[in-house]
Design a protein around this motif. Structure first.
Motif, short mmCIF file in Angstrom:
data_model
loop_
_atom_site.label_atom_id
_atom_site.label_comp_id
_atom_site.label_asym_id
_atom_site.label_seq_id
_atom_site.Cartn_x
_atom_site.Cartn_y
_atom_site.Cartn_z
N TYR A 66 3.77 -2.38 5.69
CA TYR A 66 3.80 -1.19 6.54
C TYR A 66 5.21 -0.78 6.92
O TYR A 66 5.46 0.37 7.21
CB TYR A 66 2.93 -1.40 7.78
CG TYR A 66 1.50 -1.65 7.39
CD1 TYR A 66 0.79 -0.70 6.66
CD2 TYR A 66 0.88 -2.84 7.70
CE1 TYR A 66 -0.51 -0.93 6.26
CE2 TYR A 66 -0.43 -3.09 7.30
CZ TYR A 66 -1.12 -2.12 6.59
OH TYR A 66 -2.39 -2.35 6.20
N ASP A 67 6.13 -1.76 6.90
CA ASP A 67 7.52 -1.41 7.22
C ASP A 67 8.11 -0.49 6.17
O ASP A 67 8.96 0.33 6.45
CB ASP A 67 8.37 -2.67 7.37
CG ASP A 67 8.30 -3.17 8.81
OD1 ASP A 67 7.66 -2.47 9.61
OD2 ASP A 67 8.87 -4.22 9.11
N ASN A 68 7.65 -0.65 4.91
CA ASN A 68 8.20 0.19 3.85
C ASN A 68 7.59 1.59 3.85
O ASN A 68 8.05 2.47 3.14
CB ASN A 68 7.98 -0.47 2.49
CG ASN A 68 8.82 -1.71 2.36
OD1 ASN A 68 9.82 -1.86 3.06
ND2 ASN A 68 8.41 -2.64 1.52
N LYS A 69 6.53 1.76 4.65
CA LYS A 69 5.92 3.08 4.88
C LYS A 69 5.48 3.80 3.60
O LYS A 69 5.62 5.00 3.48
CB LYS A 69 6.88 3.98 5.64
CG LYS A 69 7.16 3.49 7.03
CD LYS A 69 8.11 4.40 7.72
CE LYS A 69 8.58 3.77 9.01
NZ LYS A 69 9.81 4.25 9.50
N LYS A 70 4.97 3.02 2.60
CA LYS A 70 4.54 3.68 1.37
C LYS A 70 3.03 3.90 1.41
O LYS A 70 2.33 3.58 0.48
CB LYS A 70 4.90 2.80 0.16
CG LYS A 70 6.35 2.86 -0.23
CD LYS A 70 6.59 2.02 -1.47
CE LYS A 70 7.85 1.22 -1.34
NZ LYS A 70 7.74 -0.14 -1.76
#
Ligand code: ADP
Length: 313
Positions: free
Chosen positions: A175-179
């Motif tokens: 989720y940190d990479n927001k893909k």
């Protein structure tokens, strides 16, 4: 390492500013000096003419035009002073700006270090337990099948714990990479799936947002799981969905004032929850999911009275 980088950056800032300042000074000096030379030349011719016309004044006429020489000297001193001031100001300002530039990077690195050390610490506990149990069993000459099975069961429990931690760690990155793939979804459906068969008070109204269904189900599940985990069995948990908001309300143990600002931090668990299962990663993943949706997640809580988590889209 950061001190050195800060100094290096300051030197670079200074080098750029001083090169510019010195170049401007050179241009200014060259321009004014050529004007002074012209004035000097004109003055000399006038004085020579004066001497030719009045020869008896020759001894009173100066060889060089003093005022011009003085102006040149003053110009050099002024430019030197300006450059020195710029050097001092740019040095201080550059050092401050270098600090401002490096600060977020330093904070990020510190966070990463804490994260790695927390994760290693969490992994070390089950690994140590597995190792000790296996060593003790191997040394036991009278180990029978039932003991061995008991030991395998306990090892399996530790392995399941490590597996769940590994899954959490992967989730954090996901989720940190927001893909995330986003489309129009109904938050009511998200809440229905997250609550599942659990007995809760459900006030669900259809409300649509752009989001990722699976990720949001996970976020709501975490909030619901926590509400149930931190409430006595007889207290109701309420889930409200309407107007682009999801609320999870419980009447459980609540969260103390000291813990409240930290509960979304990675690996943070209040003292009261140490005995329960969990790594203190659930809420931090829930927050990452909310952030990836441009939503905010907030909490109101009173110790002994319960908590209310709100996600607003
Ligand atoms: P955990 O896996 O320990 O539940 P979380 O990240 O989900 O980790 O929660 C962090 C901490 O926040 C918990 O350990 C608990 O102390 C506190 N907390 C979260 N939700 C609640 C709640 N509904 N009521 C009381 N405390 C809560």
């Amino acid at each position: 390492m950061f001190k050195e980088a800060r100094l290096n950056l300051t030197v670079w800032y200074l080098a750029i500013i001083m090169t510019l300042s010195a170049s401007f000074s050179a241009v200014i000096y060259y321009g004014i000096n050529s004007e002074l030379r012209r004035i000097e030349h004109v003055q000399k011719i006038r004085l020579q003419r004066l001497v030719v016309t009045f020869p008896h004044l020759a001894e009173f006429v100066p060889q060089e035009v003093e005022a011009v020489a003085e102006a040149r000297h003053k110009l050099l001193v002024t430019l030197g002073f300006i450059n020195l001031s710029i050097l001092i100001l740019a040095g201080g300002g550059g050092y401050f700006l270098a600090g401002q530039t490096l600060d977020p990077i330093k904070r990020n690195m510190d966070e990463q270090k804490t994260f790695v050390s927390d994760a290693s610490h969490e992994l070390r506990t089950p690994i140590t337990s597995i190792r000790t149990e296996i060593e003790v069993s191997l040394r036991d000459k009278n180990l029978n099948l039932s003991d061995a099975k008991k030991q395998l069961k306990s090892t399996l429990e530790d392995i399941i714990k490590m597996q769940s931690l590994a899954n959490y760690l992967l989730e954090l990155n996901k989720y940190d990479n927001k893909k995330l793939e986003m489309k129009k979804i109904d938050l009511k459906k998200v809440a229905e799936e997250a609550v599942g068969k659990r007995k809760l008070v459900k006030n669900f109204k259809s409300t649509f947002v752009k989001g990722n269904h699976e990720a949001l189900v996970e976020m709501v599940s975490t909030l619901v799981d926590n509400a149930l985990k931190f409430s006595p069995k007889d207290k109701k948990v309420i889930v409200n969905v309407s107007k682009k908001k999801i609320k999870v309300i419980d009447k459980g143990i609540g969260i103390s004032r000291e813990d409240l600002p930290h509960i979304f931090d990675r690996f943070y668990r209040s003292d009261k929850s140490r005995g329960t299962e969990g790594y203190g990663l659930g809420l931090s993943i829930a927050k990452s999911i909310a952030v990836a949706h441009g939503a905010s997640i907030s909490v109101k809580s009173q110790p002994g009275r319960g908590s209310e988590f709100t996600v607003s889209f």
